[in-house]
Scaffold this active site. Structure first.
Site, PDB file in Angstrom:
ATOM      1  N   VAL A   1      23.341  22.406   3.522  1.00  0.00           N
ATOM      2  CA  VAL A   1      23.078  21.560   2.356  1.00  0.00           C
ATOM      3  C   VAL A   1      21.751  20.806   2.532  1.00  0.00           C
ATOM      4  O   VAL A   1      20.971  20.683   1.589  1.00  0.00           O
ATOM      5  CB  VAL A   1      24.248  20.579   2.094  1.00  0.00           C
ATOM      6  CG1 VAL A   1      23.942  19.656   0.925  1.00  0.00           C
ATOM      7  CG2 VAL A   1      25.537  21.353   1.829  1.00  0.00           C
ATOM      8  N   CYS A   2      21.478  20.342   3.727  1.00  0.00           N
ATOM      9  CA  CYS A   2      20.215  19.641   3.988  1.00  0.00           C
ATOM     10  C   CYS A   2      19.032  20.587   3.810  1.00  0.00           C
ATOM     11  O   CYS A   2      18.000  20.211   3.241  1.00  0.00           O
ATOM     12  CB  CYS A   2      20.217  19.044   5.392  1.00  0.00           C
ATOM     13  SG  CYS A   2      21.513  17.804   5.644  1.00  0.00           S
ATOM     14  N   ASP A   3      19.178  21.795   4.283  1.00  0.00           N
ATOM     15  CA  ASP A   3      18.157  22.826   4.134  1.00  0.00           C
ATOM     16  C   ASP A   3      17.891  23.076   2.642  1.00  0.00           C
ATOM     17  O   ASP A   3      16.747  23.073   2.193  1.00  0.00           O
ATOM     18  CB  ASP A   3      18.635  24.109   4.826  1.00  0.00           C
ATOM     19  CG  ASP A   3      17.663  25.260   4.688  1.00  0.00           C
ATOM     20  OD1 ASP A   3      16.926  25.530   5.650  1.00  0.00           O
ATOM     21  OD2 ASP A   3      17.652  25.910   3.620  1.00  0.00           O
TER      22      ASP A   3
ATOM     23  N   ALA B   1      16.083  19.970   1.013  1.00  0.00           N
ATOM     24  CA  ALA B   1      14.659  19.850   1.371  1.00  0.00           C
ATOM     25  C   ALA B   1      13.830  20.941   0.686  1.00  0.00           C
ATOM     26  O   ALA B   1      12.732  20.668   0.188  1.00  0.00           O
ATOM     27  CB  ALA B   1      14.495  19.915   2.885  1.00  0.00           C
TER      28      ALA B   1
END
Length: 173
Positions: free
Chosen positions: A64-66, A69
């Site tokens: 999810v962070c990938d 960003a």
């Protein structure tokens, strides 16, 4: 000792405690000091006079962070030069730099709060139980006032991209 707040976020459905204050829109954005990938300090004043879009992720090496960003990196192409975009995590700068190179991230500046955790504590997004930052988005106007904030209720969910980008575009008019 930082203020502790419960009921703000969950992680995989489990309630978590965030450390730091609840921020108010229109108030001066809190100070912070983080470091860039060259271990150089970056503060809230580094981009003074610009609109700051600050995205916050628990760890850049998670799906999810990938996704978050990469999405903000793509959206950055549509934003005016008066906007500075940061992604802040507690990941070490070396890991952030490796990830940015592999992911082709060029428009978002990756910053690490690993040294002082001043961003997490001052913006109320340091997760006590996990020692990570909660997923969030903040927009600071050119005068240094908090214009938008979203602390994502469930850490594993993505933020409201449209709302954050609309807040930035409204300030850029």
């Amino acid at each position: 000792m930082a203020e502790e707040r419960s009921g703000v976020i969950t992680f995989k459905g489990n309630p978590m405690t965030v450390c730091g204050p609840a921020l108010k829109l229109g108030a001066s954005a809190p100070a912070f000091q983080v470091v860039d990938n060259a271990l150089q300090p970056v503060t809230q004043k580094t981009a003074a006079g610009k609109i700051q879009l600050i995205t916050v992720v628990p760890s850049i090496d998670t799906p999810v962070c990938d996704t978050m960003a990469r999405r903000f990196n793509e959206e950055a192409a549509q934003l005016p030069d008066a906007v500075e975009i940061y992604t802040i995590s507690l990941d070490l700068p070396f890991a952030q730099m490796r990830w940015c190179g592999a992911a082709g991230i060029e428009r978002v500046r990756m910053l690490s709060d690993y040294q002082e955790r001043s961003f997490g504590l001052n913006y109320g997004v340091l997760i006590k139980e996990l020692k990570l930052l909660a997923r969030a988005v903040f927009v600071i106007d050119k005068a240094g006032k908090l214009a938008y904030q979203e602390i994502v209720k469930e850490v594993t969910d993505e933020p409201d991209y449209a709302a954050a980008l609309n807040a930035v575009l409204k300030l850029a008019e």
